[in-house]
Enzyme design. Sequence first.
Site, PDB file in Angstrom:
ATOM      1  N   MET A  98     -12.260   4.260  -0.441  1.00  0.00           N
ATOM      2  CA  MET A  98     -12.925   4.462   0.853  1.00  0.00           C
ATOM      3  C   MET A  98     -13.612   5.808   0.790  1.00  0.00           C
ATOM      4  SD  MET A  98      -9.809   2.893   3.088  1.00  0.00           S
ATOM      5  CE  MET A  98      -8.681   3.051   1.699  1.00  0.00           C
TER       6      MET A  98
ATOM      7  N   GLY B 188      -2.891   3.930   7.909  1.00  0.00           N
ATOM      8  CA  GLY B 188      -1.901   2.865   7.894  1.00  0.00           C
ATOM      9  C   GLY B 188      -1.351   2.682   9.297  1.00  0.00           C
TER      10      GLY B 188
ATOM     11  N   GLY C 101      -2.669  -4.081   8.883  1.00  0.00           N
ATOM     12  CA  GLY C 101      -1.862  -4.666   9.953  1.00  0.00           C
ATOM     13  C   GLY C 101      -1.120  -5.935   9.597  1.00  0.00           C
TER      14      GLY C 101
ATOM     15  N   ASP D 228      -4.788   3.520  -1.695  1.00  0.00           N
ATOM     16  CA  ASP D 228      -5.865   3.811  -0.747  1.00  0.00           C
ATOM     17  C   ASP D 228      -6.417   5.213  -0.968  1.00  0.00           C
ATOM     18  OD1 ASP D 228      -6.057   1.435   0.932  1.00  0.00           O
ATOM     19  OD2 ASP D 228      -3.985   1.886   1.488  1.00  0.00           O
TER      20      ASP D 228
ATOM     21  N   HIS E 203      -8.352   0.931  -3.876  1.00  0.00           N
ATOM     22  CA  HIS E 203      -9.273   0.710  -2.758  1.00  0.00           C
ATOM     23  C   HIS E 203      -9.976   2.023  -2.440  1.00  0.00           C
ATOM     24  CE1 HIS E 203      -9.539  -0.522   1.816  1.00  0.00           C
ATOM     25  NE2 HIS E 203     -10.723  -0.365   1.256  1.00  0.00           N
TER      26      HIS E 203
ATOM     27  N   SER F 190       0.849  -1.192   0.000  1.00  0.00           N
ATOM     28  CA  SER F 190       0.000   0.000   0.000  1.00  0.00           C
ATOM     29  C   SER F 190       0.884   1.240   0.000  1.00  0.00           C
ATOM     30  CB  SER F 190      -0.889   0.023   1.243  1.00  0.00           C
ATOM     31  OG  SER F 190      -1.411   1.332   1.410  1.00  0.00           O
TER      32      SER F 190
ATOM     33  N   MET G  77      -9.125   7.956   0.108  1.00  0.00           N
ATOM     34  CA  MET G  77      -9.950   8.292   1.282  1.00  0.00           C
ATOM     35  C   MET G  77     -10.508   9.695   1.148  1.00  0.00           C
ATOM     36  SD  MET G  77      -7.554   6.817   4.316  1.00  0.00           S
ATOM     37  CE  MET G  77      -6.744   5.215   4.183  1.00  0.00           C
TER      38      MET G  77
ATOM     39  N   SER H  78       2.722  -0.104   6.093  1.00  0.00           N
ATOM     40  CA  SER H  78       3.788   0.282   7.016  1.00  0.00           C
ATOM     41  C   SER H  78       4.842  -0.806   7.162  1.00  0.00           C
ATOM     42  CB  SER H  78       3.200   0.656   8.377  1.00  0.00           C
ATOM     43  OG  SER H  78       2.333  -0.360   8.830  1.00  0.00           O
TER      44      SER H  78
ATOM     45  N   ASP I 295      -6.572  -6.775   4.349  1.00  0.00           N
ATOM     46  CA  ASP I 295      -6.018  -5.419   4.323  1.00  0.00           C
ATOM     47  C   ASP I 295      -6.004  -4.822   5.720  1.00  0.00           C
ATOM     48  OD1 ASP I 295      -5.190  -2.881   3.706  1.00  0.00           O
ATOM     49  OD2 ASP I 295      -6.954  -2.338   2.523  1.00  0.00           O
TER      50      ASP I 295
HETATM   51  C1  DX5 Z   1      -6.449   1.225   5.718  1.00  0.00           C
HETATM   52  C2  DX5 Z   1      -5.955   0.916   4.323  1.00  0.00           C
HETATM   53  C3  DX5 Z   1      -4.829  -0.059   4.294  1.00  0.00           C
HETATM   54  C4  DX5 Z   1      -3.612   0.388   5.020  1.00  0.00           C
HETATM   55  C5  DX5 Z   1      -2.643  -0.718   5.150  1.00  0.00           C
HETATM   56  O1  DX5 Z   1      -7.507   2.099   5.630  1.00  0.00           O
HETATM   57  O2  DX5 Z   1      -7.000   0.402   3.536  1.00  0.00           O
HETATM   58  O3  DX5 Z   1      -4.538  -0.403   2.953  1.00  0.00           O
HETATM   59  O4  DX5 Z   1      -2.991   1.452   4.404  1.00  0.00           O
HETATM   60  O5  DX5 Z   1      -1.589  -0.239   5.892  1.00  0.00           O
HETATM   61  P1  DX5 Z   1      -0.878  -1.112   7.003  1.00  0.00           P
HETATM   62  O6  DX5 Z   1      -0.302  -2.274   6.293  1.00  0.00           O
HETATM   63  O7  DX5 Z   1       0.138  -0.177   7.565  1.00  0.00           O
HETATM   64  O8  DX5 Z   1      -1.937  -1.506   8.000  1.00  0.00           O
HETATM   65 ZN    ZN Z   2      -6.461  -0.479   1.541  1.00  0.00          ZN
END
Ligand code: DX5
Ligand code: ZN
Length: 218
Positions: A67, A143, A176, A34, A65, A7, A36, A197, A174
């Site tokens: 959101m 993230g 953590g 991502d 993705h 990501s 948003m 991350s 998706d």
């Molecule tokens: C959260 C995103 C994820 C996120 C993943 O809203 O959809 O894609 O960035 O990041 P990590 O791997 O750090 O959780």
């Molecule tokens: Zn995502």
Amino acid sequence: MIKIAPSVLSADFARLGEEVRAVEQAGADYIHVDVMDGHFVPNLTIGPLVVQAIARVATKPLDVHLMISPVEVYIPDFVKAGASILTVHAEATHHLDRTLNVIRELGCKVGLALNPATPLCNLGNVLSLLDMVVIMSVNPGFGGQSFIPYALQRIQTVRRMINDRGLRVELEVDGGIKPENIQAAVKAGADVFVAGSAIFSKPDYGAVIRAMRENAAA
Ligand code: DX5
Ligand code: ZN
């Protein structure tokens, strides 16, 4: 074979093109983007212009993705920007069936994301319309959050639904994901792994992706 989808949310945005090339060289299968809106999720990131810029440098499919809510109006823009897979949230549209069909008609692969607390039952009706199910293992927005353990049971349930119907839908997890917990998600039945991350916080992206693949196979 599992797929790794870094990501770029955790990339250095001032050097986004280089970062995309670097994770591709490091072994990325998809580039996860991502989007948003500060409304569906409490954070603002990027829009179609930046997706278009990423598409110019990326050679791997863009796993976009969304959101954002309402999502319908922006779908054509993201398809034109170069998304290969366009994922919408079940919670972000009143007419999910129509929204999924519009993505398909525009020539894009269709993804459906489900927040951690969203019931899985509605998935049954639309599963055959999908190329990918995305099980959120964090509450979307940021993230670097911790993996929510009960997401594993949800992955197992969706894996069973997919296999029972003999479908070839990808099952992405998706949020953590890191080398230390990927194996549990593989065992539960996921086959595409987003990691932001965990990859971009380390100097050697290739080492992280290799560790993810090794632990996934162990
Ligand atoms: C959260 C995103 C994820 C996120 C993943 O809203 O959809 O894609 O960035 O990041 P990590 O791997 O750090 O959780
Ligand atoms: Zn995502």
